[in-house]
Structure formats: C-alpha cells, structure tokens
Design a protein around this motif. Structure first.
Motif, PDB file in Angstrom:
ATOM      1  N   HIS A  94      63.507  83.185  47.986  1.00 14.93           N
ATOM      2  CA  HIS A  94      63.682  84.555  48.554  1.00 14.93           C
ATOM      3  C   HIS A  94      63.791  84.883  50.072  1.00 14.93           C
ATOM      4  O   HIS A  94      63.348  85.906  50.922  1.00 14.93           O
ATOM      5  N   LEU A  95      61.830  84.988  49.764  1.00 18.40           N
ATOM      6  CA  LEU A  95      60.996  85.702  51.265  1.00 18.40           C
ATOM      7  C   LEU A  95      61.982  84.323  52.381  1.00 18.40           C
ATOM      8  O   LEU A  95      62.295  85.265  53.323  1.00 18.40           O
ATOM      9  N   PHE A  96      61.762  83.755  52.464  1.00 19.85           N
ATOM     10  CA  PHE A  96      61.618  82.399  52.949  1.00 19.85           C
ATOM     11  C   PHE A  96      63.394  82.694  53.917  1.00 19.85           C
ATOM     12  O   PHE A  96      63.269  82.714  54.992  1.00 19.85           O
ATOM     13  N   LEU A  97      64.566  82.815  52.921  1.00 17.46           N
ATOM     14  CA  LEU A  97      66.259  83.307  53.593  1.00 17.46           C
ATOM     15  C   LEU A  97      66.160  84.614  53.260  1.00 17.46           C
ATOM     16  O   LEU A  97      67.132  84.791  54.455  1.00 17.46           O
ATOM     17  N   GLN A  98      65.479  85.672  53.134  1.00 15.52           N
ATOM     18  CA  GLN A  98      66.043  87.334  53.726  1.00 15.52           C
ATOM     19  C   GLN A  98      65.198  87.107  54.833  1.00 15.52           C
ATOM     20  O   GLN A  98      65.194  87.649  55.524  1.00 15.52           O
ATOM     21  N   ASP A  99      64.062  86.699  55.460  1.00 18.86           N
ATOM     22  CA  ASP A  99      62.972  86.750  55.695  1.00 18.86           C
ATOM     23  C   ASP A  99      62.484  85.791  57.288  1.00 18.86           C
ATOM     24  O   ASP A  99      62.076  86.055  58.051  1.00 18.86           O
ATOM     25  N   GLY A 100      63.567  84.629  57.119  1.00 25.84           N
ATOM     26  CA  GLY A 100      63.106  83.636  57.411  1.00 25.84           C
ATOM     27  C   GLY A 100      63.491  83.516  58.757  1.00 25.84           C
ATOM     28  O   GLY A 100      63.676  83.073  60.054  1.00 25.84           O
ATOM     29  N   PHE A 101      64.971  84.230  58.645  1.00 19.74           N
ATOM     30  CA  PHE A 101      65.733  84.293  59.989  1.00 19.74           C
ATOM     31  C   PHE A 101      65.973  85.646  60.184  1.00 19.74           C
ATOM     32  O   PHE A 101      66.284  86.394  59.457  1.00 19.74           O
ATOM     33  N   ARG A 102      67.228  86.035  61.635  1.00 22.36           N
ATOM     34  CA  ARG A 102      67.612  87.259  62.065  1.00 22.36           C
ATOM     35  C   ARG A 102      69.253  87.411  61.416  1.00 22.36           C
ATOM     36  O   ARG A 102      69.871  86.581  61.107  1.00 22.36           O
TER      37      ARG A 102
END
Length: 103
Positions: A94-102
């Motif tokens: 969740h953290l990667f998908l939500q905050d890894g990209f603008r």
C-alpha cells in the motif's frame, strides 16, 4: 533451454542506483522494460512467494508508469516492499503504490 532470472539483489541494486541519483528515472524504466518479461524471465527464482509477488509488482509499476510520476525521494518504499516479510506485505505494498508515484 534455461530462462534468464532477475534476482532480488539485481532489482534492489537498480533501485538503489536510482535512489542515490546514479541513474535517471528513464534509465530505471529502460532497465525494467528490458528485463521484465514474466513469460521469458524468472523473477526472484528461489525467493519466497511474497517477495516474488512484490518484485513483480515493483517491476511492472516502474515499467508502465509515466516518468513524471516517479518519486525518487520515495524509492526506499519499493526496496522496503521487496524486503518485507509476509506479515507486513499488504502494508508495504500500500505504501509503495500510494506514495511511490505522484497522482
């Protein structure tokens, strides 16, 4: 015929190079495009199931995302996701998908 293999170490190395500004987002994406082909290449051979799944998700996301959406300052989220244990898999995904990209 033996299939090529992308190891966890190889993927983390590319992410670290990008995180440390030794390669550009474009170079990272080019590496993903050149190496990520689940039909032709084994991903994470010998790793546990959740690590293989995380590797596939990370490689797929960096392969298809627009370059201006990449967040280099959050590259560690991809590494953490790949390195996670089963109990933290959903949280780190969740953290990667939500905050890894603008957005």
């Amino acid at each position: 015929m033996t299939k090529a293999n992308i190891s966890k170490a190889q993927l983390v190395e590319q992410l670290m190079l990008w995180k440390n500004k030794q390669i550009s987002a474009e170079q990272l994406q080019d590496w993903m495009v050149s190496h990520y082909d689940p039909d032709e290449v084994d991903i994470g051979l010998g790793e546990c199931e959740w690590t293989i799944e995380a590797m596939n998700i990370v490689m797929n996301e960096y392969e298809i995302a627009k370059l201006d959406k990449f967040r280099q300052e959050n590259a560690q989220l991809a590494i953490d996701f790949i390195d996670t244990d089963e109990s933290r898999f959903n949280q780190t995904r969740h953290l990667f998908l939500q905050d890894g990209f603008r957005d």
